[in-house]
Design a protein around this motif. Structure first.
Motif, PDB file in Angstrom:
ATOM      1  N   GLY A  49       0.789  -1.220   0.000  1.00 54.64           N
ATOM      2  CA  GLY A  49       0.000   0.000   0.000  1.00 54.64           C
ATOM      3  C   GLY A  49       0.825   1.276   0.000  1.00 54.64           C
ATOM      4  N   ALA A  50       2.151   1.166  -0.103  1.00 55.35           N
ATOM      5  CA  ALA A  50       3.015   2.342  -0.043  1.00 55.35           C
ATOM      6  C   ALA A  50       2.931   3.197  -1.308  1.00 55.35           C
ATOM      7  CB  ALA A  50       4.468   1.924   0.201  1.00 55.35           C
ATOM      8  N   ILE A  51       2.561   2.598  -2.438  1.00 49.88           N
ATOM      9  CA  ILE A  51       2.448   3.350  -3.687  1.00 49.88           C
ATOM     10  C   ILE A  51       0.999   3.781  -3.849  1.00 49.88           C
ATOM     11  CG2 ILE A  51       2.741   3.282  -6.201  1.00 49.88           C
ATOM     12  CD1 ILE A  51       4.794   1.040  -5.791  1.00 49.88           C
ATOM     13  N   PRO A  52       0.779   5.072  -4.034  1.00 46.98           N
ATOM     14  CA  PRO A  52      -0.590   5.569  -4.190  1.00 46.98           C
ATOM     15  C   PRO A  52      -1.292   4.913  -5.392  1.00 46.98           C
ATOM     16  CG  PRO A  52       0.928   7.387  -3.843  1.00 46.98           C
ATOM     17  CD  PRO A  52       1.758   6.163  -4.037  1.00 46.98           C
ATOM     18  N   THR A  53      -2.595   4.715  -5.265  1.00 46.68           N
ATOM     19  CA  THR A  53      -3.390   4.048  -6.299  1.00 46.68           C
ATOM     20  C   THR A  53      -3.288   4.763  -7.639  1.00 46.68           C
ATOM     21  OG1 THR A  53      -4.917   3.326  -4.575  1.00 46.68           O
ATOM     22  CG2 THR A  53      -5.687   3.161  -6.830  1.00 46.68           C
ATOM     23  N   ASP A  54      -3.284   6.094  -7.626  1.00 45.88           N
ATOM     24  CA  ASP A  54      -3.173   6.848  -8.881  1.00 45.88           C
ATOM     25  C   ASP A  54      -1.859   6.538  -9.591  1.00 45.88           C
ATOM     26  OD1 ASP A  54      -5.612   7.967  -8.322  1.00 45.88           O
ATOM     27  OD2 ASP A  54      -4.802   9.881  -7.617  1.00 45.88           O
ATOM     28  N   ASP A  55      -0.776   6.446  -8.836  1.00 48.98           N
ATOM     29  CA  ASP A  55       0.525   6.130  -9.423  1.00 48.98           C
ATOM     30  C   ASP A  55       0.542   4.707  -9.995  1.00 48.98           C
ATOM     31  OD1 ASP A  55       1.425   8.634  -8.734  1.00 48.98           O
ATOM     32  OD2 ASP A  55       2.592   7.960  -6.998  1.00 48.98           O
ATOM     33  N   LEU A  56      -0.094   3.788  -9.304  1.00 49.60           N
ATOM     34  CA  LEU A  56      -0.168   2.422  -9.805  1.00 49.60           C
ATOM     35  C   LEU A  56      -0.932   2.369 -11.129  1.00 49.60           C
ATOM     36  CD1 LEU A  56      -0.923   0.454  -6.511  1.00 49.60           C
ATOM     37  CD2 LEU A  56       1.210   0.462  -7.814  1.00 49.60           C
ATOM     38  N   GLN A  57      -1.983   3.154 -11.232  1.00 43.91           N
ATOM     39  CA  GLN A  57      -2.758   3.200 -12.473  1.00 43.91           C
ATOM     40  C   GLN A  57      -1.909   3.749 -13.612  1.00 43.91           C
ATOM     41  OE1 GLN A  57      -5.831   1.978 -13.008  1.00 43.91           O
ATOM     42  NE2 GLN A  57      -5.615   2.516 -15.153  1.00 43.91           N
ATOM     43  N   LEU A  58      -1.153   4.806 -13.347  1.00 40.81           N
ATOM     44  CA  LEU A  58      -0.276   5.375 -14.372  1.00 40.81           C
ATOM     45  C   LEU A  58       0.786   4.366 -14.806  1.00 40.81           C
ATOM     46  CD1 LEU A  58       0.264   8.983 -12.958  1.00 40.81           C
ATOM     47  CD2 LEU A  58      -1.011   8.339 -15.018  1.00 40.81           C
ATOM     48  N   MET A  59       1.335   3.637 -13.854  1.00 37.93           N
ATOM     49  CA  MET A  59       2.340   2.627 -14.166  1.00 37.93           C
ATOM     50  C   MET A  59       1.741   1.521 -15.032  1.00 37.93           C
ATOM     51  SD  MET A  59       4.140   2.540 -10.403  1.00 37.93           S
ATOM     52  CE  MET A  59       5.016   1.024 -10.628  1.00 37.93           C
ATOM     53  N   GLU A  60       0.553   1.081 -14.686  1.00 42.94           N
ATOM     54  CA  GLU A  60      -0.111   0.026 -15.455  1.00 42.94           C
ATOM     55  C   GLU A  60      -0.362   0.474 -16.883  1.00 42.94           C
ATOM     56  OE1 GLU A  60      -4.138  -2.753 -15.324  1.00 42.94           O
ATOM     57  OE2 GLU A  60      -3.717  -1.383 -13.668  1.00 42.94           O
ATOM     58  N   GLU A  61      -0.821   1.711 -17.065  1.00 47.63           N
ATOM     59  CA  GLU A  61      -1.087   2.235 -18.402  1.00 47.63           C
ATOM     60  C   GLU A  61       0.197   2.325 -19.214  1.00 47.63           C
ATOM     61  OE1 GLU A  61      -3.148   5.923 -17.829  1.00 47.63           O
ATOM     62  OE2 GLU A  61      -4.875   4.940 -16.887  1.00 47.63           O
ATOM     63  N   ALA A  62       1.279   2.778 -18.590  1.00 48.61           N
ATOM     64  CA  ALA A  62       2.554   2.889 -19.289  1.00 48.61           C
ATOM     65  C   ALA A  62       3.059   1.513 -19.724  1.00 48.61           C
ATOM     66  CB  ALA A  62       3.586   3.564 -18.387  1.00 48.61           C
ATOM     67  N   ILE A  63       2.880   0.525 -18.882  1.00 47.43           N
ATOM     68  CA  ILE A  63       3.312  -0.836 -19.225  1.00 47.43           C
ATOM     69  C   ILE A  63       2.487  -1.371 -20.380  1.00 47.43           C
ATOM     70  CG2 ILE A  63       3.358  -3.218 -18.385  1.00 47.43           C
ATOM     71  CD1 ILE A  63       4.109  -2.023 -15.606  1.00 47.43           C
ATOM     72  N   GLU A  64       1.184  -1.170 -20.323  1.00 50.43           N
ATOM     73  CA  GLU A  64       0.317  -1.664 -21.390  1.00 50.43           C
ATOM     74  C   GLU A  64       0.635  -1.003 -22.723  1.00 50.43           C
ATOM     75  OE1 GLU A  64      -3.727  -1.221 -20.125  1.00 50.43           O
ATOM     76  OE2 GLU A  64      -3.543  -2.745 -18.567  1.00 50.43           O
ATOM     77  N   GLU A  65       0.954   0.286 -22.700  1.00 50.52           N
ATOM     78  CA  GLU A  65       1.276   0.996 -23.936  1.00 50.52           C
ATOM     79  C   GLU A  65       2.634   0.574 -24.483  1.00 50.52           C
ATOM     80  OE1 GLU A  65       1.072   5.239 -23.615  1.00 50.52           O
ATOM     81  OE2 GLU A  65      -0.887   5.169 -22.640  1.00 50.52           O
ATOM     82  N   GLY A  66       3.623   0.467 -23.612  1.00 52.16           N
ATOM     83  CA  GLY A  66       4.988   0.225 -24.059  1.00 52.16           C
ATOM     84  C   GLY A  66       5.334  -1.218 -24.345  1.00 52.16           C
ATOM     85  N   CYS A  67       4.588  -2.157 -23.826  1.00 51.23           N
ATOM     86  CA  CYS A  67       4.945  -3.565 -23.980  1.00 51.23           C
ATOM     87  C   CYS A  67       4.490  -4.159 -25.304  1.00 51.23           C
ATOM     88  CB  CYS A  67       4.379  -4.393 -22.823  1.00 51.23           C
ATOM     89  SG  CYS A  67       5.247  -4.095 -21.276  1.00 51.23           S
ATOM     90  N   ASP A  68       3.682  -3.451 -26.048  1.00 46.42           N
ATOM     91  CA  ASP A  68       3.201  -3.980 -27.321  1.00 46.42           C
ATOM     92  C   ASP A  68       4.099  -3.585 -28.483  1.00 46.42           C
ATOM     93  OD1 ASP A  68       1.057  -5.160 -26.098  1.00 46.42           O
ATOM     94  OD2 ASP A  68      -0.313  -3.493 -26.470  1.00 46.42           O
ATOM     95  N   ARG A  69       5.084  -2.740 -28.228  1.00 46.15           N
ATOM     96  CA  ARG A  69       5.919  -2.234 -29.307  1.00 46.15           C
ATOM     97  C   ARG A  69       7.357  -2.684 -29.117  1.00 46.15           C
ATOM     98  NH1 ARG A  69       4.266   3.883 -28.704  1.00 46.15           N
ATOM     99  NH2 ARG A  69       4.172   3.142 -26.614  1.00 46.15           N
ATOM    100  N   VAL A  70       8.014  -2.896 -30.256  1.00 47.87           N
ATOM    101  CA  VAL A  70       9.424  -3.245 -30.246  1.00 47.87           C
ATOM    102  C   VAL A  70      10.162  -2.215 -31.084  1.00 47.87           C
ATOM    103  CG1 VAL A  70      11.135  -4.965 -30.917  1.00 47.87           C
ATOM    104  CG2 VAL A  70       8.916  -5.701 -29.994  1.00 47.87           C
ATOM    105  N   ASP A  71      11.198  -1.621 -30.518  1.00 49.12           N
ATOM    106  CA  ASP A  71      12.018  -0.657 -31.236  1.00 49.12           C
ATOM    107  C   ASP A  71      13.259  -1.396 -31.747  1.00 49.12           C
ATOM    108  OD1 ASP A  71      13.515   1.390 -32.259  1.00 49.12           O
ATOM    109  OD2 ASP A  71      13.505   2.604 -30.431  1.00 49.12           O
ATOM    110  N   LEU A  72      13.249  -1.754 -33.034  1.00 45.64           N
ATOM    111  CA  LEU A  72      14.342  -2.526 -33.600  1.00 45.64           C
ATOM    112  C   LEU A  72      15.649  -1.753 -33.640  1.00 45.64           C
ATOM    113  CD1 LEU A  72      12.433  -4.274 -36.530  1.00 45.64           C
ATOM    114  CD2 LEU A  72      13.023  -5.216 -34.292  1.00 45.64           C
TER     115      LEU A  72
END
Length: 75
Positions: A49-72
């Protein structure tokens, strides 16, 4: 201490070619010399519970956006 497991391993080793027997020996030696690292999970519960919920949501969104792409060209 039961020798059942040791006997089974020795039995299997006897049927293996010598190069593989050496590999098994090296592997066992590596296991013996390795040390457990880290801390028990119980000690980490204090951080739950040390990480605020809003920050966790931002982290989740960043992971979802960045994990689908590969920079060759990255490397």
């Amino acid at each position: 201490m039961s020798t059942f497991l040791i006997d089974r391993v020795a039995e299997q080793l006897k049927s293996m070619p010598q190069p593989l027997q050496w590999q098994v020996l090296k592997f066992v030696q590596t296991l013996i010399s390795s040390q457990i690292q880290g801390v028990p999970g119980q000690q980490l519960l204090q951080f739950a519970g040390a990480i605020p919920t809003d920050d966790l949501q931002l982290m989740e969104e960043a992971i979802e956006e960045g994990c689908d792409r590969v920079d060759l060209n990255e490397w």
